[in-house]
Design an enzyme around this catalytic site. Structure first.
Site, PDB file in Angstrom:
ATOM      1  N   ARG A   9     -18.478  -9.841  97.411  1.00 60.72           N
ATOM      2  CA  ARG A   9     -19.456  -9.045  96.671  1.00 60.72           C
ATOM      3  C   ARG A   9     -18.700  -8.286  95.589  1.00 60.72           C
ATOM      4  NH1 ARG A   9     -21.866  -5.458 101.057  1.00 60.72           N
ATOM      5  NH2 ARG A   9     -22.938  -4.548  99.290  1.00 60.72           N
ATOM      6  N   LYS A  81     -19.835  -5.213 110.143  1.00 65.87           N
ATOM      7  CA  LYS A  81     -21.122  -4.637 110.511  1.00 65.87           C
ATOM      8  C   LYS A  81     -22.265  -5.164 109.650  1.00 65.87           C
ATOM      9  CE  LYS A  81     -21.276  -0.360 107.951  1.00 65.87           C
ATOM     10  NZ  LYS A  81     -21.330   1.079 108.071  1.00 65.87           N
ATOM     11  N   ASP A  82     -21.956  -5.857 108.580  1.00 64.32           N
ATOM     12  CA  ASP A  82     -23.008  -6.487 107.777  1.00 64.32           C
ATOM     13  C   ASP A  82     -23.349  -7.897 108.263  1.00 64.32           C
ATOM     14  OD1 ASP A  82     -23.063  -4.248 106.147  1.00 64.32           O
ATOM     15  OD2 ASP A  82     -21.633  -5.073 104.714  1.00 64.32           O
ATOM     16  N   LEU A 128     -30.561   4.120 109.672  1.00 69.24           N
ATOM     17  CA  LEU A 128     -31.421   4.621 110.748  1.00 69.24           C
ATOM     18  C   LEU A 128     -30.569   5.078 111.932  1.00 69.24           C
ATOM     19  CD1 LEU A 128     -34.224   1.892 110.784  1.00 69.24           C
ATOM     20  CD2 LEU A 128     -34.390   4.198 109.836  1.00 69.24           C
ATOM     21  N   ARG A 129     -29.477   4.352 112.160  1.00 73.78           N
ATOM     22  CA  ARG A 129     -28.582   4.699 113.264  1.00 73.78           C
ATOM     23  C   ARG A 129     -27.981   6.094 113.074  1.00 73.78           C
ATOM     24  NH1 ARG A 129     -23.295   4.883 113.342  1.00 73.78           N
ATOM     25  NH2 ARG A 129     -23.183   3.904 111.296  1.00 73.78           N
ATOM     26  N   ARG A 130     -27.475   6.364 111.890  1.00 73.50           N
ATOM     27  CA  ARG A 130     -26.882   7.679 111.643  1.00 73.50           C
ATOM     28  C   ARG A 130     -27.952   8.764 111.663  1.00 73.50           C
ATOM     29  NH1 ARG A 130     -23.598   5.067 106.851  1.00 73.50           N
ATOM     30  NH2 ARG A 130     -21.772   4.304 107.983  1.00 73.50           N
ATOM     31  N   ARG A 147     -29.007   5.928  98.480  1.00 77.94           N
ATOM     32  CA  ARG A 147     -28.520   4.560  98.303  1.00 77.94           C
ATOM     33  C   ARG A 147     -27.399   4.554  97.290  1.00 77.94           C
ATOM     34  NH1 ARG A 147     -30.561  -0.246  98.979  1.00 77.94           N
ATOM     35  NH2 ARG A 147     -28.342  -0.618  98.875  1.00 77.94           N
ATOM     36  N   GLY A 148     -26.782   3.397  97.161  1.00 74.57           N
ATOM     37  CA  GLY A 148     -25.719   3.234  96.179  1.00 74.57           C
ATOM     38  C   GLY A 148     -24.370   3.090  96.852  1.00 74.57           C
ATOM     39  N   ASN A 149     -23.379   2.698  96.086  1.00 75.35           N
ATOM     40  CA  ASN A 149     -22.044   2.531  96.660  1.00 75.35           C
ATOM     41  C   ASN A 149     -21.398   3.897  96.924  1.00 75.35           C
ATOM     42  OD1 ASN A 149     -21.030   3.448  94.193  1.00 75.35           O
ATOM     43  ND2 ASN A 149     -20.954   1.367  93.358  1.00 75.35           N
ATOM     44  N   ARG A 153     -22.816   7.704  95.967  1.00 77.51           N
ATOM     45  CA  ARG A 153     -23.258   8.655  96.993  1.00 77.51           C
ATOM     46  C   ARG A 153     -22.497   9.974  96.901  1.00 77.51           C
ATOM     47  NH1 ARG A 153     -25.019   5.126 102.269  1.00 77.51           N
ATOM     48  NH2 ARG A 153     -25.646   3.308 101.077  1.00 77.51           N
ATOM     49  N   CYS A 241     -35.822  -7.035 113.389  1.00 74.49           N
ATOM     50  CA  CYS A 241     -35.866  -5.801 112.601  1.00 74.49           C
ATOM     51  C   CYS A 241     -34.622  -4.967 112.814  1.00 74.49           C
ATOM     52  CB  CYS A 241     -37.070  -4.993 113.009  1.00 74.49           C
ATOM     53  SG  CYS A 241     -36.861  -4.324 114.660  1.00 74.49           S
TER      54      CYS A 241
HETATM   55  N1  LIG Z   1     -23.779  -0.726 105.025  1.00 70.81           N
HETATM   56  C1  LIG Z   1     -22.851  -0.955 103.962  1.00 70.81           C
HETATM   57  C2  LIG Z   1     -21.441  -0.922 104.426  1.00 70.81           C
HETATM   58  N2  LIG Z   1     -20.885  -1.990 105.011  1.00 70.81           N
HETATM   59  C3  LIG Z   1     -19.605  -1.659 105.381  1.00 70.81           C
HETATM   60  C4  LIG Z   1     -19.363  -0.361 104.999  1.00 70.81           C
HETATM   61  C5  LIG Z   1     -18.119   0.407 105.210  1.00 70.81           C
HETATM   62  C6  LIG Z   1     -16.982  -0.284 105.866  1.00 70.81           C
HETATM   63  C7  LIG Z   1     -17.161  -0.659 107.306  1.00 70.81           C
HETATM   64  O1  LIG Z   1     -17.937  -0.063 108.058  1.00 70.81           O
HETATM   65  O2  LIG Z   1     -16.471  -1.587 107.726  1.00 70.81           O
HETATM   66  C8  LIG Z   1     -20.516   0.127 104.370  1.00 70.81           C
HETATM   67  C9  LIG Z   1     -20.701   1.460 103.772  1.00 70.81           C
HETATM   68  C10 LIG Z   1     -21.094   2.529 104.730  1.00 70.81           C
HETATM   69  O3  LIG Z   1     -21.730   2.271 105.745  1.00 70.81           O
HETATM   70  O4  LIG Z   1     -20.786   3.699 104.448  1.00 70.81           O
END
Ligand SMILES: NCc1[nH]cc(CCC(=O)O)c1CC(=O)O
Length: 310
Positions: A9, A81-82, A128-130, A147-149, A153, A241
């Site tokens: 990405r 985690k993605d 939602l988890r946080r 949102r955003g990188n 943020r 979901c």
């Molecule tokens: N959801 C997006 C995402 N995917 C991975 C990370 C950070 C790096 C990681 O957790 O490995 C992030 C940003 C975040 O959650 O702050």
């Protein structure tokens, strides 16, 4: 000499992670050259709505996987985690390097500690988890989507009406932010991380045995075993979901210990468990069964229904 095309990405974090992997591979061998091909994913294009509403996981990986099927790229570096817990036919996670910090980072204006925030303080997160766990800990706080990188943020924290934001510590550390910007690293009793948080997934084609052998050289067994347990839990709980689901595993004396958690997004219902087993899949399965017994699937179904309504 084979040239390996690595898909990534375009975000600073994604490119940094990809460059880190290429660098680690180059330390092991001089037999390959590497190119990075940047790919824009659906998740990158959608900035306006809550990600969970438009399908959550998978949004960051689908276009990259298509490029892999089409042989436009050979390897992809993802944040674990993605990654959806089911792998598409013909592709695999061929290597899991050593995990970065698994924790969530709490970053507050003027470094006000979480326990010292005034009632009604606004916390920025799009997870939602946080959000659910923060509300379970401090029901008086207000969660506001952001949102955003990472860079965006952090800017919004200063310029908009957020009192604090939550970000993955791993992302901050990987892109080289000074950890002193973090007010608190949240331990897992306050905010259990996302499954696989801090770890990377190196995805490749199953039939590319040469590449599989190469990337295995930077595999980290501890991370592989613990993430395997976490992803088993995810796999058994996840519907189509997004619900607030968290999990983190450690390994000690050859035994995996996994903590799992599912919550309602308002934080009012939180179910959790801790289980141990020698085999990571067994540990993940036991934890998932505990959560299911306590009503995890009903929580998942309820969250899905709420999402369809809105
Ligand atoms: N959801 C997006 C995402 N995917 C991975 C990370 C950070 C790096 C990681 O957790 O490995 C992030 C940003 C975040 O959650 O702050």
């Amino acid at each position: 000499m084979r040239n390996i095309v690595v898909g990534s990405r375009r975000s600073n974090l994604a490119i940094t992670q990809t460059e880190w992997v290429i660098n680690e591979l180059k330390k092991k061998t001089n037999d390959y050259t590497f190119d990075i091909k940047k790919i824009v994913t659906t998740g990158d294009r959608i900035q306006s709505v809550t990600l969970s509403k438009v399908g959550g996981k998978g949004l960051f990986v689908k276009e990259i996987e298509k490029a892999m099927y089409d042989h436009e790229i050979d390897l992809a570096v993802h944040s674990m985690k993605d990654m959806p817990s089911d792998m598409p036919e013909g592709l695999m996670i061929g290597c899991i390097p050593e995990r970065e910090d698994y924790r969530d980072a709490y970053i507050a204006k003027d470094h006000v500690k979480l326990d010292d925030l005034p009632e009604g303080a606004i916390i920025g997160t799009s997870s939602l988890r946080r959000g659910a766990q923060l509300l379970a800990y401090r029901p008086d706080l207000e969660i506001k989507w952001i949102r955003g990188n990472i860079e965006t943020r952090l800017r919004k924290l200063q310029e908009e009406d957020y009192d604090a934001i939550l970000l993955a510590a791993a992302g901050l550390k990987r892109v080289g932010w000074d950890p002193s910007i973090v007010t608190e690293f949240l331990e897992s009793d306050v905010c259990l991380p996302a499954i696989g948080q801090g770890a990377l997934a190196l995805e490749c084609r199953e039939d590319d045995t040469e590449l599989r052998e190469l990337i295995q050289q930077i595999n980290d067994e501890y991370t592989e075993i613990t993430v395997k347990a976490e992803r088993k839990l995810l796999n058994m709980l996840e519907g189509s979901c997004q619900v607030p689901i968290a999990g983190y595993a450690t390994l000690e004396n050859d035994e995996v210990e996994i903590r799992g958690l599912v919550a309602s997004s308002d934080g009012k219902t939180v179910i959790q468990t801790t289980r141990r087993a020698k085999d990571p899949i067994e540990a993940g399965r036991l934890a998932a069964e505990d959560l299911i017994e306590q009503g995890a699937l009903e929580l998942v179904a309820k969250a899905k229904a709420e999402m369809d309504e809105s």
